[in-house]
Each structure stands twice: as structure tokens, then as C-alpha cells.
Design a protein around this motif. Structure first.
Motif, PDB file in Angstrom:
ATOM      1  N   ALA A   1      -5.120  -1.627  -3.150  1.00 30.91           N
ATOM      2  CA  ALA A   1      -5.312  -1.814  -1.708  1.00 30.91           C
ATOM      3  C   ALA A   1      -6.760  -1.501  -1.338  1.00 30.91           C
ATOM      4  O   ALA A   1      -7.314  -0.484  -1.741  1.00 30.91           O
ATOM      5  CB  ALA A   1      -4.365  -0.907  -0.928  1.00 30.91           C
TER       6      ALA A   1
ATOM      7  N   GLY B   1      -7.910  -9.454   0.216  1.00 28.72           N
ATOM      8  CA  GLY B   1      -6.599  -8.864   0.009  1.00 28.72           C
ATOM      9  C   GLY B   1      -5.590  -9.850  -0.542  1.00 28.72           C
ATOM     10  O   GLY B   1      -5.071  -9.704  -1.653  1.00 28.72           O
TER      11      GLY B   1
ATOM     12  N   ILE C   1       0.818  -1.208   0.000  1.00 27.82           N
ATOM     13  CA  ILE C   1       0.000   0.000   0.000  1.00 27.82           C
ATOM     14  C   ILE C   1       0.856   1.264   0.000  1.00 27.82           C
ATOM     15  O   ILE C   1       0.409   2.318  -0.454  1.00 27.82           O
ATOM     16  CB  ILE C   1      -0.969  -0.028   1.205  1.00 27.82           C
ATOM     17  CG1 ILE C   1      -2.059   1.047   1.058  1.00 27.82           C
ATOM     18  CG2 ILE C   1      -0.209   0.127   2.510  1.00 27.82           C
ATOM     19  CD1 ILE C   1      -3.169   0.918   2.081  1.00 27.82           C
TER      20      ILE C   1
ATOM     21  N   ASP D   1      -1.614  -5.063  -3.341  1.00 31.62           N
ATOM     22  CA  ASP D   1      -2.003  -3.826  -2.673  1.00 31.62           C
ATOM     23  C   ASP D   1      -1.423  -2.593  -3.349  1.00 31.62           C
ATOM     24  O   ASP D   1      -1.983  -1.500  -3.230  1.00 31.62           O
ATOM     25  CB  ASP D   1      -1.550  -3.851  -1.211  1.00 31.62           C
ATOM     26  CG  ASP D   1      -2.457  -4.695  -0.319  1.00 31.62           C
ATOM     27  OD1 ASP D   1      -3.528  -5.109  -0.804  1.00 31.62           O
ATOM     28  OD2 ASP D   1      -2.093  -4.930   0.844  1.00 31.62           O
TER      29      ASP D   1
END
Length: 428
Positions: free
Chosen positions: A312, A320, A166, A308
């Protein structure tokens, strides 16, 4: 010279490396910031579509030995009343199970396979990709920084895959003005606890109301009668006043359980006491619930994003890790099918970006977990029969719609992997 550089040795990056190897490529380098790929994190669920792909990579038996096949998911109102239950995995008609597994165990299996199949030199540990530059002749120069001494290494590559999470440096180089991940004001606390098996149950549950939530499920089975099992737990609720300045770059910050324990007093669901689970934890970690805005483009020339770094999303619906695995397989398949790298990356993006954008947006709407909010809004004090509050057809539609959006409905999954590589091009 490594022609494919993967930034990040997490689930997305390692799966991509294994998938590229399975498609005939041996020129792969994974650049991982940690000094070594370590078994860190808490629990996660791998949905049947991703288990199918890991099985295609020959990893199913290893994973099955260190995970639990999740047979049922339950949603509860915070009063303890059951909102919805549904079979999962094989019991729901899939050819593959849903697996509950510690993230570290999954990462260990993937990392070991990478070392065995691509060689130890395929992982450059202790370095983080910082930037990249395009060179003449469709080449790339990838800048990596040693985390210990600070020395910079320049890597020549044909393709760069941003699998660095992320806070992706590859994504930041593509979109330098994007800034920090947006926070929705909710805090998440996570941990694992060793518990007597009879105090945990064999099912996964998500419980709560429109302000707070608890997710609990076992990650192991008893080694012998009377032995304990490892339990994953995750709790979420809006931050209290004064938490607005929380550092969103401070991930997995250890906190004492008394920071949040009082909020879950009396939360008991079919014999599983959330407070008891929290009390058994050796450690607890806090982080803000953040995601990333959907992008209109993942790919620039020979550079693309997966996992991600690309999409994300809020930790809703067990997607995820699942979608990161699918990304790695889809990317390798596209690269095997297209001789031109730029065309391959664009083909991968054309397939994956639209559904992942919809999934990101669906998770912001709480995905299938919205049923908890609906139950609380319509019957805040609880209920005797959920179907007096939410019709069965409405509950079924919500679950089915989300499964279709993530392409993990039984009809889609049971067709088999769409990513079995075409006849592999000559090994590079």
C-alpha cells in the motif's frame, strides 16, 4: 476443494483470478467480504503497462467503452501558472493508452469476467478471510467468517493469496504486531461530480503547493453534444488541529463539502474551477492519507500478498490499481512457470517486491508530484516562465525517473507483456 484461495475481491484479487484462469487453473476461489462485488469508489488511472495486461486478458474493448483515454497530464502552481505538461498514453509513444475510469466500472468488468470464465461459484461473497494455518503436506486451512451471521467456514487450500487491501487479515496473520497503517497527517477528500463538458477540459491536472493539492480529471466523454461528463476529484491538505484522533479504520467517511470547500476558493486552472467541481458533487468522502511500511518478505510457504496488502502506497503517480493489476499477472505467470507452489510464490516475490518497495519510498517523497512543491518553494508568488524557476532538464528527469521506477516508461511497456503464461500446466 479449491486449491487457490484469494482473500479479497477487489482489483488485485479479481485480476489474479482471471490471470490464473488464463494460465490454465480452474481451481480458484475468491473470498470477498461484501455481500456482492459492488461498483464502489471514485476514479482512478490505469497506466499503459496495466492496460497492456488487461488487454492480454481480453478486456480492453469493454474497458475502453467505460473510460476515457487520458491524453495529457498537467501540473499547476496554486497561483494558476503551469509547471509542467506531458502527453500520456498513445500520444506519449505507448502502444496502449492510459485510461481514466471509475473504480466501480473497472471492478464490474473484472467481476463479470470472473463469473463468466470461472463460474459464479468461484466467488464466495459475504465472507472475510480471518486467518490461516499450515497443515502437514504443504496444505493450508483458511478460516473465513460470514459477515452476516458470523459463522466460520474452513477452506482447504494449497495456496492463499492475500489481496485483502491495506487492512489485510492475511498480512496481519503474517505480521501480528504491525498495527494500524501509519498516517502522515494529511487528509484526503474525494468525490465525483457531473459537470458540463466545457467546464472540465479534456486533460488531467494536479495543482497546488507544499500544503494542499487538487487532482481533477474526466471519467466519461459526452454521450451527445451538450451532455454532462463525470469528473473525478481528489483534494489533500494537512489535518487541522483536533484531527489527530481521527479513526484510521473509518474509511470513506461521508462529510459535507463545506468541511473543506473554503480552502479551494479561487483555484482555477485553464478554465477549470475546482470550487465549481466540488459544488457539483452529490457526496464527499474523507480519509487519512496512509500507507504501509515496506516488508522484507511477502511470502511464507504457500501464502503470499498482492496489491495493497503487499505494498500500500500514497495515492501518488496513479500506481495503486496499476501495480495491483501487474501483481496479479506476475503471480499467475510465476505459478504457470513453476510446478512447485512455494518456488512459484518466491519467484513472484523476487520480481515484484524490490521495485514496489522503491515505489512506496518514492511516493513518500511525492514521486513526480514533487515538481509542485519545488515550484512553490522557489517561486511562492508564481512565475511567468517555469523554466526560469526549474530547468526543463530537471523536470524531464523527475518524470522519466519515476516512470522507470514503476516500469511504465514507453521502452519497457512497448516490449509487450512479459506475463503471457508459459505452456499452461494441465488444468487442476
Amino acid at each position: 476443494m479449491n486449491r487457490v484461495v484469494i482473500a479479497g475481491g477487489g482489483i488485485a484479487g479479481l485480476t489474479a483470478a482471471l490471470s490464473l484462469h488464463a494460465a490454465g487453473r480452474t481451481d480458484v476461489l475468491v473470498v470477498e467480504a461484501a455481500p456482492e462485488v459492488q461498483p464502489v469508489g471514485a476514479g482512478l488511472n490505469i497506466m499503459p503497462n496495466a492496460v497492456r495486461e488487461l488487454a492480454a486478458l481480453g478486456l480492453y474493448e469493454e474497458l475502453a467503452a467505460v473510460s476515457v483515454p487520458t491524453s495529457e497530464l498537467r501540473y499547476y502552481h496554486s497561483s494558476g501558472s503551469l509547471v509542467w505538461r506531458e502527453p500520456r498514453g498513445i500520444g506519449a509513444g505507448y502502444r496502449w493508452p492510459q485510461l481514466s475510469i471509475h473504480r466501480g466500472r473497472l471492478q464490474e468488468v473484472l467481476a463479470r469476467a470472473v463469473r463468466e470464465r470461472l463460474g459464479r461459484a468461484a466467488v464466495l461473497a459475504g465472507a472475510r478471510v480471518e486467518d490461516f494455518a499450515e497443515l502437514p503436506g504443504a496444505r493450508l486451512r483458511v478460516a473465513a467468517r460470514n459477515r452476516a451471521g458470523g459463522a466460520r467456514t474452513d477452506l482447504d487450500a494449497e495456496i492463499l493469496i492475500g489481496a485483502d487491501g491495506i487492512r489485510s487479515a492475511v498480512r496481519a496473520a503474517m505480521y501480528p504486531g504491525e498495527g494500524a497503517p501509519p498516517w502522515n497527517g494529511v487528509l484526503v477528500w474525494r468525490g465525483v461530480s457531473w459537470m458540463p463538458a466545457d467546464r472540465v477540459g479534456t486533460f488531467m491536472f494536479i495543482a497546488g503547493n507544499d500544503r494542499q493539492k487538487a487532482v481533477v480529471y474526466p471519467l466519461t466523454v459526452p454521450a451527445a453534444p451538450g451532455e454532462r461528463v463525470l469528473v473525478n476529484w481528489a483534494l489533500a491538505m494537512p489535518a487541522e488541529r483536533g484531527a489527530a484522533a481521527l479513526d484510521r479504520s473509518d474509511w470513506n467517511r461521508p462529510v459535507p463539502v463545506d468541511r473543506f470547500r473554503r480552502h479551494y476558493e479561487g483555484w482555477v486552472f485553464d478554465g477549470v474551477d475546482v470550487g465549481e467541481v466540488i459544488d457539483a458533487a452529490e457526496a464527499a468522502f474523507e480519509y487519512p492519507m496512509v500507507d504501509r511500511e515496506p516488508l522484507v518478505r511477502w511470502t511464507f510457504g504457500g501464502v503470499t500478498l498482492i496489491g495493497d496488502a503487499a505494498h500500500a502506497m500514497y495515492p501518488i503517480g496513479s500506481n495503486g490499481a496499476t501495480q495491483s493489476i501487474i501483481d496479479g499477472r506476475a503471480l499467475a505467470h510465476a505459478m504457470a512457470a513453476h510446478e512447485d507452489p512455494a518456488r512459484a510464490l518466491l519467484a513472484y516475490e523476487a520480481e515484484r517486491r524490490p521495485p514496489m518497495t522503491e515505489l512506496q519510498r518514492s511516493n513518500r517523497r511525492l514521486g513526480p508530484e514533487v515538481v509542485i512543491n519545488m515550484a512553490h518553494e522557489r517561486a511562492p508568488g508564481g512565475f511567468t516562465d517555469i523554466h526560469d524557476v526549474i530547468p526543463r532538464t530537471e523536470l524531464e528527469t523527475i518524470a522519466r525517473r519515476y516512470a522507470v521506477a514503476g516500469a511504465f516508461d514507453p521502452a519497457s511497456v512497448n516490449q509487450g507483456s512479459p506475463y503471457d503464461a508459459p505452456a499452461a500446466r494441465a488444468a487442476h
